[in-house]
Enzyme design. Structure first.
Site, short mmCIF file in Angstrom:
data_model
loop_
_atom_site.label_atom_id
_atom_site.label_comp_id
_atom_site.label_asym_id
_atom_site.label_seq_id
_atom_site.Cartn_x
_atom_site.Cartn_y
_atom_site.Cartn_z
N LYS A 232 0.85 -1.20 0.00
CA LYS A 232 0.00 0.00 0.00
C LYS A 232 0.88 1.25 0.00
CE LYS A 232 -3.98 1.84 2.68
NZ LYS A 232 -4.84 1.60 3.86
N SER B 168 -9.89 1.46 2.71
CA SER B 168 -9.04 2.33 1.92
C SER B 168 -7.94 1.58 1.17
CB SER B 168 -8.37 3.37 2.84
OG SER B 168 -7.51 2.72 3.77
N SER C 176 -10.16 -1.07 6.86
CA SER C 176 -9.55 -0.93 5.53
C SER C 176 -8.77 -2.12 4.99
CB SER C 176 -8.64 0.30 5.50
OG SER C 176 -9.42 1.44 5.40
N1 GLN Z 1 -13.39 3.52 6.07
C1 GLN Z 1 -12.86 3.93 7.34
C2 GLN Z 1 -12.49 5.39 7.29
O1 GLN Z 1 -12.74 6.00 6.31
C3 GLN Z 1 -11.70 3.10 7.73
C4 GLN Z 1 -10.47 3.45 7.01
C5 GLN Z 1 -9.30 2.63 7.42
O2 GLN Z 1 -9.42 1.58 8.04
N2 GLN Z 1 -8.13 3.13 7.09
O3 GLN Z 1 -11.96 5.94 8.19
#
Ligand code: GLN
Length: 475
Positions: free
Chosen positions: A68, A143, A167
């Site tokens: 990532k 994400s 995410s």
């Molecule tokens: N979708 C969640 C957010 O927008 C989690 C994101 C994540 O785990 N990095 O914060």
């Protein structure tokens, strides 16, 4: 070559170790596929395999890994999906990236993500959305959507991502692969571009549970450069369990009830998976997590609060983008942040700054921290009666690009079933459990802190019984 791509990472490593496959050939096969990526899953692809000798004798055999974007990688773009870090090439690598390279998993490329890991659809990336390989009109989840799509589409044998509030698990579910969010502290956060430091945790994206155990084994461990990292107690075993006899699984009805907004197709698949678990010998009973429905509200105070502090360092002075550098300092700061950050990041900085401001701190941040403690206590009580909590990973299958873009609250609701474990710091794994409307559904198992080996073992038994076929996404 298609035969090479069909091997799991563990199988490929085995062939390399046996001398039946050259690590360089495998690397090149994936490099070609990653370079021809039509999903926008990669933001950068390596030009060649790093020159290292003796790959065949390393534990990971030279099987390359996609990483990532937010993991710092020496000399390679590491932009966390943001314009504000455009062109940033760190002088060092994140600990987990280094550990994987040392174990014989060289860097294949960097994967696209929501900006600073804020999002559930990968549409918040400054480098454009990632497409879901099962249906290119749909999102891969977020994400870590680039990592999930790359593994599902066979553009990478395996990948790593981060999970702050879902995410890893949610994109794994939406792309039909395995995603493990480890116990908070199991993997070093050193070199991960921070979103919410008390929640961020690195973990693997893989085609199957065995690969997840293998990759995680070489990511975990104490790092003196991250004071919140811990030595993993005991070995991380490769899974081998064939049944679920004697396991007590809890169904958290506070989350799986009407409030969770679980789609009918997902619910049907979940019920079928529960029955399958029962037929493998597990006992299934309802379990209470009374405060878990409040997790999302607490998360959307705590995560933005931490983000507002973490993102204060991006000011045009030290990294990446600088706008109006010839004007006065305050103009340069504010113009750089105005141009460099996307809408969602700005929304979170404002939310977080507000929640931490004097007069509001106790009402918002303090209250959210109390809710967080209550949620941890709920899990602790539940694990006195149950080995694992089981629930869907995401309330819905992959949705169409743009469907939730104008409605941040609808987007946040995607994390309803994932966020409680993040706040409690406990491990959870998502495995593909079948299809609904032709799209993958994820089944989630959560356990107490450092129960990863047992969790992987149970997931493995279930995986074998489910027999999910993800080959369609590899084209
Ligand atoms: N979708 C969640 C957010 O927008 C989690 C994101 C994540 O785990 N990095 O914060």
């Amino acid at each position: 070559m298609s035969e090479l791509i069909d091997l799991t990472a563990a199988q490929a490593a085995e062939r390399i170790r046996a001398g039946d496959l050259a690590a360089a050939e495998l690397f090149e096969a994936y490099r070609e596929r990653a370079t021809a990526d039509e999903l926008n899953a990669f933001t950068w692809v390596a030009e060649s395999a790093p020159a290292r000798n003796g790959e065949a004798s390393t534990p990971l055999g030279g099987v390359p890994v996609a990483v990532k974007d937010l993991f710092c990688t020496e000399g390679v773009p590491s932009q966390s999906g943001s314009r504000i870090l455009e062109g940033y090439r760190p002088p060092y690598s994140a600990t987990v990236v280094e550990k994987l390279a040392d174990a014989g998993a060289p860097l294949l490329g960097k994967t696209n993500q929501d900006e600073f890991a804020m999002g559930s659809s990968n549409e918040n990336s400054a480098f454009g959305p990632v497409l879901n390989p099962w249906d290119r009109k749909r999102v891969p989840g977020g994400s870590s959507g680039g990592s999930a799509a790359a593994v599902a589409a066979g553009l990478a044998p395996w990948a790593i991502g981060t999970d702050t509030g879902g995410s890893i698990r949610q994109p794994a579910a939406l792309c039909g692969i395995v995603g493990l969010k480890p116990t908070y502290g199991a993997c070093s956060r050193y070199g991960m571009i921070a979103f919410a430091s008390s929640l961020d945790q690195a973990g693997p994206f893989t085609r199957d549970v065995t690969d997840a155990a293998l990759l995680f084994r070489h990511m975990a461990g104490h790092d003196r450069r991250d004071s919140t990292s811990l030595e993993f107690p005991g070995e991380i075993e490769l899974p081998k369990r064939e049944d679920l006899k004697g396991l007590r699984l809890g169904v958290p009805e506070d989350l799986t009830g009407a409030e969770g907004g679980i789609e009918p197709g997902v619910r049907e698949n979940y019920n079928a998976t529960i029955q399958l678990a029962e037929s493998l010998g597990a006992s299934i009973e309802p379990c209470r997590l009374p405060h878990a429905p409040q997790a999302l509200s607490a998360y959307y105070i705590i995560a933005p609060a931490e983000a507002s502090a973490n993102l204060a360092r991006f000011d045009g002075v030290r990294y990446g983008l600088r706008v109006d550098g010839d004007k006065d300092l305050v103009t340069m700061y504010s113009r750089t942040r105005e141009v460099g950050f996307g809408d969602e990041v700005k929304r979170r900085i404002m939310l977080g700054t507000y929640a931490l401001s004097s007069g509001y701190y106790d009402a918002y941040y303090g209250t959210a921290q109390k809710v967080r403690t209550k949620i941890s206590e709920d899990f602790r009580a539940a694990f006195e009666r149950f080995d694992f909590i089981v629930l869907p990973t995401s309330p819905c299958v992959a949705f169409e690009l743009g469907a939730k873009l104008d409605d941040p609250l609808a987007m946040y609701l995607n994390d309803f079933l994932a966020v409680p474990m993040s706040l409690a710091g406990i491990p959870a794994i998502s495995i593909p459990s079948g299809l609904s409307e032709g799209l993958p559904v994820g089944f989630q198992l959560a356990g107490p802190a450092f129960s990863e080996s047992r969790l992987l073992d149970a997931a493995y038994a279930l995986e074998r019984a489910i027999g999910f076929d993800g080959s369609r996404a590899r084209g």
